[in-house]
Design an enzyme around this catalytic site. Structure first.
Site, PDB file in Angstrom:
ATOM      1  N   MET A 146       0.845  -1.176   0.000  1.00 26.61           N
ATOM      2  CA  MET A 146       0.000   0.000   0.000  1.00 26.61           C
ATOM      3  C   MET A 146       0.889   1.238   0.000  1.00 26.61           C
ATOM      4  SD  MET A 146      -2.833   1.240   2.783  1.00 26.61           S
ATOM      5  CE  MET A 146      -1.807   1.094   4.206  1.00 26.61           C
ATOM      6  N   PRO A 147       1.037   1.907  -1.137  1.00 25.03           N
ATOM      7  CA  PRO A 147       1.840   3.120  -1.183  1.00 25.03           C
ATOM      8  C   PRO A 147       1.164   4.267  -0.426  1.00 25.03           C
ATOM      9  CG  PRO A 147       1.523   2.237  -3.384  1.00 25.03           C
ATOM     10  CD  PRO A 147       0.606   1.492  -2.465  1.00 25.03           C
ATOM     11  N   PHE A 148       1.992   5.049   0.243  1.00 25.14           N
ATOM     12  CA  PHE A 148       1.542   6.274   0.914  1.00 25.14           C
ATOM     13  C   PHE A 148       2.501   7.375   0.498  1.00 25.14           C
ATOM     14  CE2 PHE A 148       2.074   9.370   4.265  1.00 25.14           C
ATOM     15  CZ  PHE A 148       0.772   9.761   4.501  1.00 25.14           C
TER      16      PHE A 148
END
Length: 68
Positions: free
Chosen positions: A1-3
């Site tokens: 999950m990229p942030f």
């Protein structure tokens, strides 16, 4: 999950411009890293120019000294 966290000075950036930044960062992560857009989170933090400093002064002060 990229942030991804994006910090910009708070000085007239429109809702549409921020939406474009979010869309384009999301697209880049999908295209380059094969990250799923529905799992990609982008946060834009707007910082008051009195709270952002460089060149030994606040952004507000620096800009007030610039011509034009």
């Amino acid at each position: 999950m990229p942030f991804v966290s994006v910090r910009i000075t708070k000085d007239g950036v429109s809702r549409e411009q921020k939406a474009q930044v979010i869309a384009e960062i999301t697209e880049t992560l999908q295209r380059v890293l094969n990250k799923r857009p529905e799992l990609t989170h982008i946060v834009i933090e707007e910082v008051d120019t009195d709270n952002w400093g460089y060149a030994g002064m606040t952004t507000t002060e620096y800009r007030s000294q610039q011509p034009g």
